[in-house]
Design a protein around this motif. Structure first.
Motif, PDB file in Angstrom:
ATOM      1  N   PHE A 187      -0.820  21.861  28.314  1.00  0.00           N
ATOM      2  CA  PHE A 187       0.288  22.082  27.380  1.00  0.00           C
ATOM      3  C   PHE A 187       1.580  21.954  28.193  1.00  0.00           C
ATOM      4  O   PHE A 187       1.817  22.723  29.119  1.00  0.00           O
ATOM      5  CB  PHE A 187       0.201  23.473  26.753  1.00  0.00           C
ATOM      6  CG  PHE A 187       0.979  23.635  25.477  1.00  0.00           C
ATOM      7  CD1 PHE A 187       2.364  23.480  25.448  1.00  0.00           C
ATOM      8  CD2 PHE A 187       0.334  23.952  24.291  1.00  0.00           C
ATOM      9  CE1 PHE A 187       3.083  23.626  24.280  1.00  0.00           C
ATOM     10  CE2 PHE A 187       1.043  24.109  23.106  1.00  0.00           C
ATOM     11  CZ  PHE A 187       2.414  23.955  23.098  1.00  0.00           C
ATOM     12  N   PHE A 188       2.407  20.954  27.848  1.00  0.00           N
ATOM     13  CA  PHE A 188       3.696  20.733  28.496  1.00  0.00           C
ATOM     14  C   PHE A 188       4.808  20.968  27.476  1.00  0.00           C
ATOM     15  O   PHE A 188       4.613  20.795  26.274  1.00  0.00           O
ATOM     16  CB  PHE A 188       3.807  19.304  29.033  1.00  0.00           C
ATOM     17  CG  PHE A 188       2.904  19.005  30.188  1.00  0.00           C
ATOM     18  CD1 PHE A 188       3.353  19.135  31.503  1.00  0.00           C
ATOM     19  CD2 PHE A 188       1.596  18.600  29.979  1.00  0.00           C
ATOM     20  CE1 PHE A 188       2.526  18.866  32.571  1.00  0.00           C
ATOM     21  CE2 PHE A 188       0.741  18.331  31.043  1.00  0.00           C
ATOM     22  CZ  PHE A 188       1.213  18.463  32.342  1.00  0.00           C
ATOM     23  N   GLY A 189       5.978  21.325  27.961  1.00  0.00           N
ATOM     24  CA  GLY A 189       7.100  21.542  27.072  1.00  0.00           C
ATOM     25  C   GLY A 189       8.360  20.870  27.573  1.00  0.00           C
ATOM     26  O   GLY A 189       8.567  20.713  28.781  1.00  0.00           O
ATOM     27  N   LYS A 190       9.199  20.455  26.652  1.00  0.00           N
ATOM     28  CA  LYS A 190      10.532  19.940  26.959  1.00  0.00           C
ATOM     29  C   LYS A 190      11.524  20.987  26.465  1.00  0.00           C
ATOM     30  O   LYS A 190      11.571  21.285  25.261  1.00  0.00           O
ATOM     31  CB  LYS A 190      10.770  18.593  26.273  1.00  0.00           C
ATOM     32  CG  LYS A 190      12.121  17.959  26.603  1.00  0.00           C
ATOM     33  CD  LYS A 190      12.263  16.609  25.898  1.00  0.00           C
ATOM     34  CE  LYS A 190      13.615  15.973  26.189  1.00  0.00           C
ATOM     35  NZ  LYS A 190      13.778  14.685  25.481  1.00  0.00           N
ATOM     36  N   ILE A 191      12.291  21.550  27.387  1.00  0.00           N
ATOM     37  CA  ILE A 191      13.138  22.700  27.079  1.00  0.00           C
ATOM     38  C   ILE A 191      14.611  22.345  27.301  1.00  0.00           C
ATOM     39  O   ILE A 191      14.969  21.785  28.334  1.00  0.00           O
ATOM     40  CB  ILE A 191      12.753  23.901  27.962  1.00  0.00           C
ATOM     41  CG1 ILE A 191      11.279  24.272  27.736  1.00  0.00           C
ATOM     42  CG2 ILE A 191      13.652  25.093  27.680  1.00  0.00           C
ATOM     43  CD1 ILE A 191      10.741  25.275  28.727  1.00  0.00           C
ATOM     44  N   GLU A 192      15.420  22.668  26.321  1.00  0.00           N
ATOM     45  CA  GLU A 192      16.870  22.468  26.437  1.00  0.00           C
ATOM     46  C   GLU A 192      17.574  23.730  25.957  1.00  0.00           C
ATOM     47  O   GLU A 192      17.338  24.192  24.838  1.00  0.00           O
ATOM     48  CB  GLU A 192      17.319  21.261  25.605  1.00  0.00           C
ATOM     49  CG  GLU A 192      16.763  19.931  26.108  1.00  0.00           C
ATOM     50  CD  GLU A 192      17.199  18.751  25.254  1.00  0.00           C
ATOM     51  OE1 GLU A 192      17.920  18.991  24.250  1.00  0.00           O
ATOM     52  OE2 GLU A 192      16.822  17.611  25.574  1.00  0.00           O
ATOM     53  N   HIS A 193      18.419  24.286  26.821  1.00  0.00           N
ATOM     54  CA  HIS A 193      19.190  25.484  26.482  1.00  0.00           C
ATOM     55  C   HIS A 193      18.278  26.626  25.998  1.00  0.00           C
ATOM     56  O   HIS A 193      18.538  27.273  24.989  1.00  0.00           O
ATOM     57  CB  HIS A 193      20.252  25.169  25.437  1.00  0.00           C
ATOM     58  CG  HIS A 193      21.121  23.999  25.790  1.00  0.00           C
ATOM     59  ND1 HIS A 193      21.986  23.997  26.865  1.00  0.00           N
ATOM     60  CD2 HIS A 193      21.216  22.752  25.227  1.00  0.00           C
ATOM     61  CE1 HIS A 193      22.599  22.826  26.946  1.00  0.00           C
ATOM     62  NE2 HIS A 193      22.150  22.052  25.970  1.00  0.00           N
ATOM     63  N   LYS A 194      17.184  26.814  26.731  1.00  0.00           N
ATOM     64  CA  LYS A 194      16.204  27.868  26.453  1.00  0.00           C
ATOM     65  C   LYS A 194      15.574  27.725  25.067  1.00  0.00           C
ATOM     66  O   LYS A 194      15.168  28.714  24.448  1.00  0.00           O
ATOM     67  CB  LYS A 194      16.837  29.256  26.600  1.00  0.00           C
ATOM     68  CG  LYS A 194      17.059  29.661  28.045  1.00  0.00           C
ATOM     69  CD  LYS A 194      17.377  31.143  28.155  1.00  0.00           C
ATOM     70  CE  LYS A 194      17.416  31.567  29.618  1.00  0.00           C
ATOM     71  NZ  LYS A 194      17.641  33.017  29.771  1.00  0.00           N
ATOM     72  N   ARG A 195      15.464  26.492  24.598  1.00  0.00           N
ATOM     73  CA  ARG A 195      14.854  26.207  23.300  1.00  0.00           C
ATOM     74  C   ARG A 195      13.848  25.071  23.474  1.00  0.00           C
ATOM     75  O   ARG A 195      14.159  24.047  24.100  1.00  0.00           O
ATOM     76  CB  ARG A 195      15.935  25.808  22.292  1.00  0.00           C
ATOM     77  CG  ARG A 195      15.453  25.603  20.854  1.00  0.00           C
ATOM     78  CD  ARG A 195      15.194  26.900  20.166  1.00  0.00           C
ATOM     79  NE  ARG A 195      15.078  26.735  18.713  1.00  0.00           N
ATOM     80  CZ  ARG A 195      14.713  27.702  17.881  1.00  0.00           C
ATOM     81  NH1 ARG A 195      14.427  28.913  18.354  1.00  0.00           N
ATOM     82  NH2 ARG A 195      14.624  27.492  16.582  1.00  0.00           N
ATOM     83  N   LEU A 196      12.659  25.239  22.949  1.00  0.00           N
ATOM     84  CA  LEU A 196      11.648  24.187  23.011  1.00  0.00           C
ATOM     85  C   LEU A 196      12.004  23.102  22.001  1.00  0.00           C
ATOM     86  O   LEU A 196      12.056  23.356  20.795  1.00  0.00           O
ATOM     87  CB  LEU A 196      10.266  24.765  22.693  1.00  0.00           C
ATOM     88  CG  LEU A 196       9.078  23.819  22.880  1.00  0.00           C
ATOM     89  CD1 LEU A 196       8.823  23.582  24.371  1.00  0.00           C
ATOM     90  CD2 LEU A 196       7.824  24.401  22.232  1.00  0.00           C
ATOM     91  N   VAL A 197      12.256  21.885  22.486  1.00  0.00           N
ATOM     92  CA  VAL A 197      12.642  20.796  21.588  1.00  0.00           C
ATOM     93  C   VAL A 197      11.509  19.787  21.402  1.00  0.00           C
ATOM     94  O   VAL A 197      11.563  18.947  20.505  1.00  0.00           O
ATOM     95  CB  VAL A 197      13.905  20.079  22.103  1.00  0.00           C
ATOM     96  CG1 VAL A 197      15.080  21.042  22.135  1.00  0.00           C
ATOM     97  CG2 VAL A 197      13.680  19.471  23.479  1.00  0.00           C
ATOM     98  N   ALA A 198      10.486  19.862  22.237  1.00  0.00           N
ATOM     99  CA  ALA A 198       9.322  18.982  22.113  1.00  0.00           C
ATOM    100  C   ALA A 198       8.214  19.557  22.976  1.00  0.00           C
ATOM    101  O   ALA A 198       8.463  20.344  23.897  1.00  0.00           O
ATOM    102  CB  ALA A 198       9.650  17.550  22.541  1.00  0.00           C
ATOM    103  N   ALA A 199       6.979  19.167  22.689  1.00  0.00           N
ATOM    104  CA  ALA A 199       5.838  19.658  23.459  1.00  0.00           C
ATOM    105  C   ALA A 199       4.732  18.617  23.448  1.00  0.00           C
ATOM    106  O   ALA A 199       4.714  17.709  22.604  1.00  0.00           O
ATOM    107  CB  ALA A 199       5.331  20.992  22.899  1.00  0.00           C
TER     108      ALA A 199
END
Length: 370
Positions: A187-199
């Motif tokens: 499980f990988f995540g794309k995080i921007e400004h402490k918000r998950l925007v994609a996974a």
């Protein structure tokens, strides 16, 4: 004033020693503590000592074990499904045997459960930041707890997993051991400004034999499902060649209860949710799931690319249950902007599908020469 003589002091000490056991115990204890203090002096408070307690990042659920599932292999293969089938017929994938406890989780999230006979593993994190001066990256998460970032692609058990643009962090992994195959879940995540925007979550499997007995039918692409948004079937021949991809929806609220064992959540998703909580990262209620499936006799690869419409300014109605999601195939027709977003992901999936298949091919073993 007279000072007590030495014989008088000794007599008094001897009298107390013989008649006062409590005083004698206190004296011996004080003497022992003094010796220990001299032999093992405390470290000076220089600011480098370890904290008294370290907070775990994913609680103690990682100690659970799940029994290895058994893959039933019929003696004769099921008939092939027609190639290039594009009409919406699908269901949930049953290929990769999973614990029964995860079936309800799939109904809540709309996601396929990850097969595993061991619990997911996440990076060992401390809630105490080791370096308060560490700079934050675009994710908004301190580098001291963020972890390594990946981009472009990543090799997993020989499979090349293509990554969409951006930086991705590993949130959870697990080893998979089945009777006829083994591999990894992730499980990988794309995080921007402490918000998950994609996974990205999914798993890869390799047969223990070469070429192997194959895998059961990918029902996610072959059974009718009115809640799905799109399906493309290249070919589905159970226990032989299977290649298809589809678009579905993913409901995240159950993940917010990752620490509650009574809530049935997919094992790898539970571990990832715990890691997101440790990093202080939030996520939207709704994600759109572009799922790629590729299996053959020697191995398999299923990957969910999860995108947040919120990241592109498309809001969703707040709902209590997965059945009420705006993005389900039987609900989305009421929202033209959401239909347009799905059309955009169809175009992305069509372009990305060849990259996914190429990454799968990289893991193909050399045929046995007999």
């Amino acid at each position: 004033m007279k000072v007590a003589s030495s014989p008088g002091i000794w007599a008094t000490f001897r009298s107390l020693w013989l008649r006062a056991p409590l005083w004698r115990f206190a004296l011996l204890s004080a003497l022992l503590l003094t010796i220990l203090f001299v032999l093992y002096p405390p470290k000076p408070l220089d600011g480098n000592q370890e904290p008294a307690a370290v907070v775990k990042n994913t609680a103690d659920y990682l100690s659970q074990k799940t029994a290895a599932p058994v893959l039933p292999v019929p003696k004769t293969p099921v008939a092939a499904v027609a190639k290039n089938q594009t009409n919406p017929i699908s269901g949930t994938v049953a290929v990769h045997s999973k614990p029964a406890v995860d079936v309800a989780a799939a109904a809540k999230t709309g996601a396929t459960d990850v097969p595993a006979n061991v619990m997911p593993k996440t990076a060992s994190l401390s809630m105490v930041t080791a370096d308060t001066d560490a700079k934050s990256n675009d994710s908004g998460v301190n580098n001291a707890i963020m972890g390594r970032l990946y981009s472009g692609s990543i090799q997993i058990n020989g499979f090349k997993l293509p990554l969409p643009p951006g930086n991705w962090v590993k949130l959870a992994t697990t080893s998979i051991k089945l009777p006829t195959s083994m591999g990894s879940g992730f499980f990988f995540g794309k995080i921007e400004h402490k918000r998950l925007v994609a996974a990205i979550n999914g798993y890869v499997l390799k047969s223990k034999d070469n070429p192997g007995a194959g895998f059961v039918e990918a029902k996610a692409c072959t059974q009718a499902d009115p809640t799905r948004n799109f399906v493309f079937v290249e070919e589905v021949i159970p226990f032989d060649n299977e290649a298809c991809w589809l678009i579905h929806s993913y409901f995240t609220p159950p993940l917010q209860q990752w620490a509650d064992r009574s809530v049935k959540i997919n094992l790898i998703d539970r571990a990832a949710a715990g890691d997101l909580a440790a990093k202080g990262v939030t996520y939207p209620q709704d994600l759109v799931d572009v799922r790629f499936i590729r299996f053959t006799k020697w191995g398999g690869m299923e990957v969910h690319y999860l995108f947040s419409p919120e990241a592109e300014g498309i809001s969703s109605n707040t709902v209590m249950a997965y059945a009420d999601m705006d993005w389900r195939g039987n609900n989305i027709g009421r929202y033209p902007e959401k239909v347009a977003y799905i059309d955009k992901l169809k175009a992305w999936g069509t372009a990305f599908w060849p990259k996914f298949k190429a990454g799968f091919t990289e893991a193909e073993p050399v045929p046995d020469l007999k």
